[in-house]
Scaffold this motif. Sequence first.
Motif, PDB file in Angstrom:
ATOM      1  N   GLU A  92       0.827  -1.213   0.000  1.00 35.10           N
ATOM      2  CA  GLU A  92       0.000   0.000   0.000  1.00 35.10           C
ATOM      3  C   GLU A  92       0.861   1.264   0.000  1.00 35.10           C
ATOM      4  OE1 GLU A  92      -3.994  -1.053   2.427  1.00 35.10           O
ATOM      5  OE2 GLU A  92      -2.117  -1.309   3.537  1.00 35.10           O
ATOM      6  N   MET A  93       1.967   1.231   0.734  1.00 29.06           N
ATOM      7  CA  MET A  93       2.867   2.393   0.765  1.00 29.06           C
ATOM      8  C   MET A  93       3.448   2.662  -0.616  1.00 29.06           C
ATOM      9  SD  MET A  93       4.994   1.951   4.276  1.00 29.06           S
ATOM     10  CE  MET A  93       4.439   0.566   5.221  1.00 29.06           C
ATOM     11  N   ILE A  94       3.922   1.614  -1.263  1.00 29.94           N
ATOM     12  CA  ILE A  94       4.521   1.766  -2.596  1.00 29.94           C
ATOM     13  C   ILE A  94       3.466   2.181  -3.607  1.00 29.94           C
ATOM     14  CG2 ILE A  94       5.646   0.525  -4.495  1.00 29.94           C
ATOM     15  CD1 ILE A  94       7.067  -1.132  -2.239  1.00 29.94           C
ATOM     16  N   ARG A  95       2.305   1.572  -3.540  1.00 28.84           N
ATOM     17  CA  ARG A  95       1.222   1.915  -4.476  1.00 28.84           C
ATOM     18  C   ARG A  95       0.829   3.383  -4.328  1.00 28.84           C
ATOM     19  NH1 ARG A  95      -4.298   2.141  -4.864  1.00 28.84           N
ATOM     20  NH2 ARG A  95      -5.128   1.516  -6.878  1.00 28.84           N
ATOM     21  N   SER A  96       0.700   3.849  -3.112  1.00 32.99           N
ATOM     22  CA  SER A  96       0.332   5.240  -2.859  1.00 32.99           C
ATOM     23  C   SER A  96       1.400   6.197  -3.392  1.00 32.99           C
ATOM     24  CB  SER A  96       0.136   5.447  -1.353  1.00 32.99           C
ATOM     25  OG  SER A  96      -0.121   6.790  -1.061  1.00 32.99           O
ATOM     26  N   ALA A  97       2.664   5.884  -3.131  1.00 30.07           N
ATOM     27  CA  ALA A  97       3.760   6.721  -3.629  1.00 30.07           C
ATOM     28  C   ALA A  97       3.789   6.732  -5.155  1.00 30.07           C
ATOM     29  CB  ALA A  97       5.098   6.222  -3.069  1.00 30.07           C
ATOM     30  N   TRP A  98       3.580   5.570  -5.767  1.00 26.51           N
ATOM     31  CA  TRP A  98       3.588   5.464  -7.224  1.00 26.51           C
ATOM     32  C   TRP A  98       2.441   6.267  -7.832  1.00 26.51           C
ATOM     33  CZ3 TRP A  98       6.364   5.099 -11.216  1.00 26.51           C
ATOM     34  CH2 TRP A  98       5.893   4.624 -12.444  1.00 26.51           C
ATOM     35  N   LEU A  99       1.253   6.166  -7.246  1.00 28.88           N
ATOM     36  CA  LEU A  99       0.111   6.932  -7.755  1.00 28.88           C
ATOM     37  C   LEU A  99       0.363   8.434  -7.624  1.00 28.88           C
ATOM     38  CD1 LEU A  99      -2.872   4.794  -6.415  1.00 28.88           C
ATOM     39  CD2 LEU A  99      -2.114   5.033  -8.799  1.00 28.88           C
ATOM     40  N   GLY A 100       0.956   8.849  -6.520  1.00 28.24           N
ATOM     41  CA  GLY A 100       1.293  10.262  -6.334  1.00 28.24           C
ATOM     42  C   GLY A 100       2.324  10.728  -7.343  1.00 28.24           C
ATOM     43  N   PHE A 101       3.329   9.903  -7.579  1.00 21.24           N
ATOM     44  CA  PHE A 101       4.354  10.230  -8.573  1.00 21.24           C
ATOM     45  C   PHE A 101       3.727  10.373  -9.958  1.00 21.24           C
ATOM     46  CE2 PHE A 101       7.370   8.790 -11.808  1.00 21.24           C
ATOM     47  CZ  PHE A 101       8.374   9.730 -11.639  1.00 21.24           C
ATOM     48  N   GLN A 102       2.875   9.420 -10.317  1.00 16.96           N
ATOM     49  CA  GLN A 102       2.238   9.460 -11.637  1.00 16.96           C
ATOM     50  C   GLN A 102       1.347  10.693 -11.801  1.00 16.96           C
ATOM     51  OE1 GLN A 102       0.498   5.449 -11.487  1.00 16.96           O
ATOM     52  NE2 GLN A 102       1.569   5.088 -13.416  1.00 16.96           N
ATOM     53  N   ALA A 103       0.680  11.094 -10.745  1.00 16.52           N
ATOM     54  CA  ALA A 103      -0.215  12.252 -10.818  1.00 16.52           C
ATOM     55  C   ALA A 103       0.556  13.552 -11.065  1.00 16.52           C
ATOM     56  CB  ALA A 103      -1.021  12.373  -9.519  1.00 16.52           C
ATOM     57  N   ARG A 104       1.837  13.564 -10.698  1.00 14.93           N
ATOM     58  CA  ARG A 104       2.657  14.765 -10.843  1.00 14.93           C
ATOM     59  C   ARG A 104       3.662  14.665 -11.980  1.00 14.93           C
ATOM     60  NH1 ARG A 104       1.641  13.350  -5.980  1.00 14.93           N
ATOM     61  NH2 ARG A 104       0.861  14.738  -4.408  1.00 14.93           N
ATOM     62  N   SER A 105       3.563  13.651 -12.785  1.00 10.49           N
ATOM     63  CA  SER A 105       4.593  13.387 -13.776  1.00 10.49           C
ATOM     64  C   SER A 105       3.980  12.924 -15.091  1.00 10.49           C
ATOM     65  CB  SER A 105       5.524  12.302 -13.231  1.00 10.49           C
ATOM     66  OG  SER A 105       6.429  11.864 -14.194  1.00 10.49           O
ATOM     67  N   THR A 106       4.773  13.050 -16.127  1.00  9.12           N
ATOM     68  CA  THR A 106       4.363  12.495 -17.419  1.00  9.12           C
ATOM     69  C   THR A 106       4.932  11.098 -17.605  1.00  9.12           C
ATOM     70  OG1 THR A 106       6.263  13.499 -18.509  1.00  9.12           O
ATOM     71  CG2 THR A 106       4.203  14.768 -18.499  1.00  9.12           C
ATOM     72  N   VAL A 107       5.665  10.613 -16.609  1.00  6.14           N
ATOM     73  CA  VAL A 107       6.271   9.284 -16.691  1.00  6.14           C
ATOM     74  C   VAL A 107       5.200   8.230 -16.476  1.00  6.14           C
ATOM     75  CG1 VAL A 107       7.934   7.713 -15.634  1.00  6.14           C
ATOM     76  CG2 VAL A 107       8.484  10.124 -15.887  1.00  6.14           C
ATOM     77  N   ARG A 108       5.158   7.267 -17.347  1.00  5.68           N
ATOM     78  CA  ARG A 108       4.224   6.151 -17.255  1.00  5.68           C
ATOM     79  C   ARG A 108       5.004   4.854 -17.456  1.00  5.68           C
ATOM     80  NH1 ARG A 108       1.741   9.514 -15.120  1.00  5.68           N
ATOM     81  NH2 ARG A 108      -0.127  10.519 -15.841  1.00  5.68           N
ATOM     82  N   PRO A 109       4.443   3.732 -17.033  1.00  2.00           N
ATOM     83  CA  PRO A 109       5.157   2.464 -17.236  1.00  2.00           C
ATOM     84  C   PRO A 109       5.625   2.323 -18.683  1.00  2.00           C
ATOM     85  CG  PRO A 109       3.216   2.100 -15.904  1.00  2.00           C
ATOM     86  CD  PRO A 109       3.158   3.541 -16.375  1.00  2.00           C
ATOM     87  N   GLY A 110       6.868   1.938 -18.825  1.00  2.00           N
ATOM     88  CA  GLY A 110       7.442   1.751 -20.154  1.00  2.00           C
ATOM     89  C   GLY A 110       8.105   2.991 -20.719  1.00  2.00           C
ATOM     90  N   SER A 111       7.917   4.156 -20.059  1.00  2.00           N
ATOM     91  CA  SER A 111       8.487   5.381 -20.621  1.00  2.00           C
ATOM     92  C   SER A 111       9.755   5.837 -19.908  1.00  2.00           C
ATOM     93  CB  SER A 111       7.462   6.518 -20.587  1.00  2.00           C
ATOM     94  OG  SER A 111       7.197   6.902 -19.258  1.00  2.00           O
ATOM     95  N   ILE A 112      10.145   5.182 -18.834  1.00  2.00           N
ATOM     96  CA  ILE A 112      11.355   5.567 -18.117  1.00  2.00           C
ATOM     97  C   ILE A 112      12.561   4.949 -18.804  1.00  2.00           C
ATOM     98  CG2 ILE A 112      12.630   5.385 -15.948  1.00  2.00           C
ATOM     99  CD1 ILE A 112       9.989   5.380 -14.487  1.00  2.00           C
ATOM    100  N   PRO A 113      13.561   5.772 -19.159  1.00  2.00           N
ATOM    101  CA  PRO A 113      14.768   5.191 -19.749  1.00  2.00           C
ATOM    102  C   PRO A 113      15.476   4.326 -18.711  1.00  2.00           C
ATOM    103  CG  PRO A 113      15.031   7.554 -19.360  1.00  2.00           C
ATOM    104  CD  PRO A 113      13.614   7.206 -19.018  1.00  2.00           C
TER     105      PRO A 113
END
Length: 132
Positions: A92-113
Amino acid sequence: HVSDLARAHVAAARRLETAAASDSEPYCRTLNVGRGSGVSVLAVMAEIADVTGLPVDYEVVARRVGDPAAVVGSVERIATELSWTAQHDLREMIRSAWLGFQARSTVRPGSIPHSRPSPETHRTDVRSVGSR
């Protein structure tokens, strides 16, 4: 989880208010905020990969001199004195952090070098903290 940490602070503030309102001794304690169980770095990285859908590159290196095999704080005192326990698990901690990161970023799965840092500039010990 940040919500668990916030709840712990609220519980502590309420306890301080209660102590201040009474004629008792000042309330001064050191309390561990956590789950009371350890998780290895490797387990955390595996959970990050599972939640994000992104591979986590790592290199296993020797433990640094002086690093303990495991460090886990007891949460018994905070449970007893403040009636507080953590509500969120690692996933849950990781999921929450990931969702927060995604909400503030254009980075999506598969787009990170997936450039890997050189071993001279970045090393992570991924051994299980409880394995020694």
